[in-house]
Structures are given as structure tokens and as C-alpha cells.
Design a protein around this motif. Sequence first.
Motif, PDB file in Angstrom:
ATOM      1  N   GLY A   1     -39.558  30.801  28.232  1.00 53.01           N
ATOM      2  CA  GLY A   1     -39.699  29.535  27.533  1.00 53.01           C
ATOM      3  C   GLY A   1     -38.539  28.587  27.772  1.00 53.01           C
ATOM      4  O   GLY A   1     -38.391  27.578  27.073  1.00 53.01           O
TER       5      GLY A   1
ATOM      6  N   GLU B   1     -45.242  25.398  28.039  1.00 53.68           N
ATOM      7  CA  GLU B   1     -44.630  26.720  27.957  1.00 53.68           C
ATOM      8  C   GLU B   1     -43.121  26.661  27.688  1.00 53.68           C
ATOM      9  O   GLU B   1     -42.492  27.678  27.407  1.00 53.68           O
ATOM     10  CB  GLU B   1     -44.891  27.512  29.236  1.00 53.68           C
TER      11      GLU B   1
ATOM     12  N   ARG C   1     -39.788  25.865  25.611  1.00 56.08           N
ATOM     13  CA  ARG C   1     -39.372  25.733  24.215  1.00 56.08           C
ATOM     14  C   ARG C   1     -37.897  25.358  24.085  1.00 56.08           C
ATOM     15  O   ARG C   1     -37.425  25.072  22.995  1.00 56.08           O
ATOM     16  CB  ARG C   1     -39.662  27.038  23.459  1.00 56.08           C
TER      17      ARG C   1
ATOM     18  N   LYS D   1     -38.434  30.922  18.818  1.00 53.13           N
ATOM     19  CA  LYS D   1     -39.185  30.313  17.726  1.00 53.13           C
ATOM     20  C   LYS D   1     -40.544  29.814  18.220  1.00 53.13           C
ATOM     21  O   LYS D   1     -40.793  29.714  19.417  1.00 53.13           O
ATOM     22  CB  LYS D   1     -38.396  29.136  17.132  1.00 53.13           C
ATOM     23  N   ASP D   2     -41.403  29.495  17.283  1.00 55.90           N
ATOM     24  CA  ASP D   2     -42.717  28.948  17.622  1.00 55.90           C
ATOM     25  C   ASP D   2     -42.554  27.596  18.327  1.00 55.90           C
ATOM     26  O   ASP D   2     -41.867  26.705  17.823  1.00 55.90           O
ATOM     27  CB  ASP D   2     -43.545  28.772  16.349  1.00 55.90           C
ATOM     28  N   GLY D   3     -43.183  27.454  19.480  1.00 61.67           N
ATOM     29  CA  GLY D   3     -43.014  26.249  20.283  1.00 61.67           C
ATOM     30  C   GLY D   3     -43.502  24.986  19.606  1.00 61.67           C
ATOM     31  O   GLY D   3     -42.848  23.932  19.672  1.00 61.67           O
ATOM     32  N   GLU D   4     -44.637  25.056  18.936  1.00 56.53           N
ATOM     33  CA  GLU D   4     -45.172  23.871  18.264  1.00 56.53           C
ATOM     34  C   GLU D   4     -44.264  23.444  17.119  1.00 56.53           C
ATOM     35  O   GLU D   4     -43.995  22.251  16.915  1.00 56.53           O
ATOM     36  CB  GLU D   4     -46.578  24.161  17.742  1.00 56.53           C
ATOM     37  N   LEU D   5     -43.756  24.424  16.377  1.00 53.30           N
ATOM     38  CA  LEU D   5     -42.876  24.108  15.254  1.00 53.30           C
ATOM     39  C   LEU D   5     -41.538  23.546  15.753  1.00 53.30           C
ATOM     40  O   LEU D   5     -40.959  22.648  15.125  1.00 53.30           O
ATOM     41  CB  LEU D   5     -42.648  25.358  14.411  1.00 53.30           C
TER      42      LEU D   5
ATOM     43  N   ARG E   1     -41.099  21.670  18.385  1.00 56.21           N
ATOM     44  CA  ARG E   1     -41.335  20.274  18.755  1.00 56.21           C
ATOM     45  C   ARG E   1     -41.392  19.378  17.522  1.00 56.21           C
ATOM     46  O   ARG E   1     -40.885  18.254  17.525  1.00 56.21           O
ATOM     47  CB  ARG E   1     -42.614  20.165  19.584  1.00 56.21           C
TER      48      ARG E   1
END
Length: 252
Positions: free
Chosen positions: A16, A50, A52, A200-204, A206
Motif C-alpha cells: 500500500g 491500492e 494508502r 489502516k483502512d484506505g478509505e478511512l 483518505r
Amino acid sequence: MGVSTSSPEMGLEKSGIAVVTVDFPPVNALPVDGWFALADAVRTAGRAPEVRCVVLAAEGRGFNAGVDIKEIQARGQGALVGANRGCFAAFSAVYECEVPVVAAVQGFCLGGGIGLAGNADVIVASEDASFGLPELDRGALGAATHLARLVPQHLMRALYYTSRTASAAELHAHGSVWRVVPRADLRAAALDLAREIAAKDGELLRLAKAAINGIDPVDVRRSYRFEQGFTFEASVSGVGDRVRDTFGKDGD
């Protein structure tokens, strides 16, 4: 030579992490095209679903020595306008990158280097790293916006007026440098931090980046653009060229 993007040994999808590396020998003073190439690389890396975390690194003696003064001396105001626009694009790309940016800073971080590091989310520095704005010695102005993100206001002014530098240890004491490590350990230390972030979660992540940028007390893009107007005024009045023409002389 130029700007390249790579990933750690485990590969981009698993790690990531995207590593954007600048390599413009001998001192990483970027020409106009180099600033735009850097902006494109950082934006592209940050947009990749992909990715992060982005690590911004450099090869050679130092992280960044700012703009290529010799290009401006040779090409005049056209190159100055190009450098202004290129720096604005690169600094904005780091700040607006959709994911956190870790700057791995070694050696000198001067001029435009302050714009890059100052707009990064986290800085890891080598023990020999030094940070400063020699703009008044180069016939230019700018990046006080970004130096003010690294040191307190009155220290920023003193460094700006004197063209002195601050060490990585001093910035660590001010809380703007995350870790100071031996030069040989810099890349590993930056990647270790990037892996922790990228876990960590990629969407979170961002969403977090957008939220943190949204609560910044200063609009770094607008304030830096304001500073650039004075750089151009100095050039038009002739004082910029007069000071810039001393660059490279008397042992500078």
C-alpha cells in the motif's frame, strides 16, 4: 535521473506504499519540468486505489536545493514564471495528495525543499539534515508559508531574514520532525512509518487526510501564491536579478 515511482519489496498492492524519488544531480535543484514531473508523480500515486501512503524521498547529497537558479539566469522571466508555477504545482500535489505523505529528508532541505517537506504530513529526517530558506540570498521570496509549519513564528522570521538553517534535531524538538535517524537508516525508518500508516483502512485514511486539511488554520496554497507575487515584483524591479546574479560567485 528525474522523478521515479516504486514500491517496497513486497509490492504495491500488498504494501500500500508508493515511493516517489527525486534524482536531479548534483544537488536536486529542480528545473521547471522537474517540478511539474514531481507534481504529476505525487498526484498519480495518491489517486491509485491500492496506495494508502506515499513516501517522498530523494537520491544524492540532499533532499532538495530548490529551483535551478542557473536555468532562471539563462532563460530569464519565462523560467521564473515557470518555476513559480512548477513549485506551486508540486507543493500543492503534496498537500492535496489523497493519502498521507511521509517525507524522508537527508542532507540539505532548502528553498523548494521546505515547500515539499512543510506540506508533507510527516517528516523523518537523517541526523545530517538541515532546513532553511536562502531566498534572500537568491533574489527570490517564498515558502515562508511552509517554514511556518515547521518552526514557531519568530524563529521562522529569524531564519528567513538571515538565511540560516535549522537542524533536524532542532525541528524534532519543535515537534515538526517525527524521527531523527542515522543517514543509513533513513529510508528504512520512513518505510516503517509508512507501513504503520498503510495498515489502516484506505478509505478511512483518505477521509482523514481530507478532514485534517479542512481544519488547517492557514490556506497554504493561497498564502504561498501571495508570496510568489513578491518574488515576481522583485524580478520586475530588477532587485531579484541583481541579487540572483551573485549566485555561484564568491564561494556561494
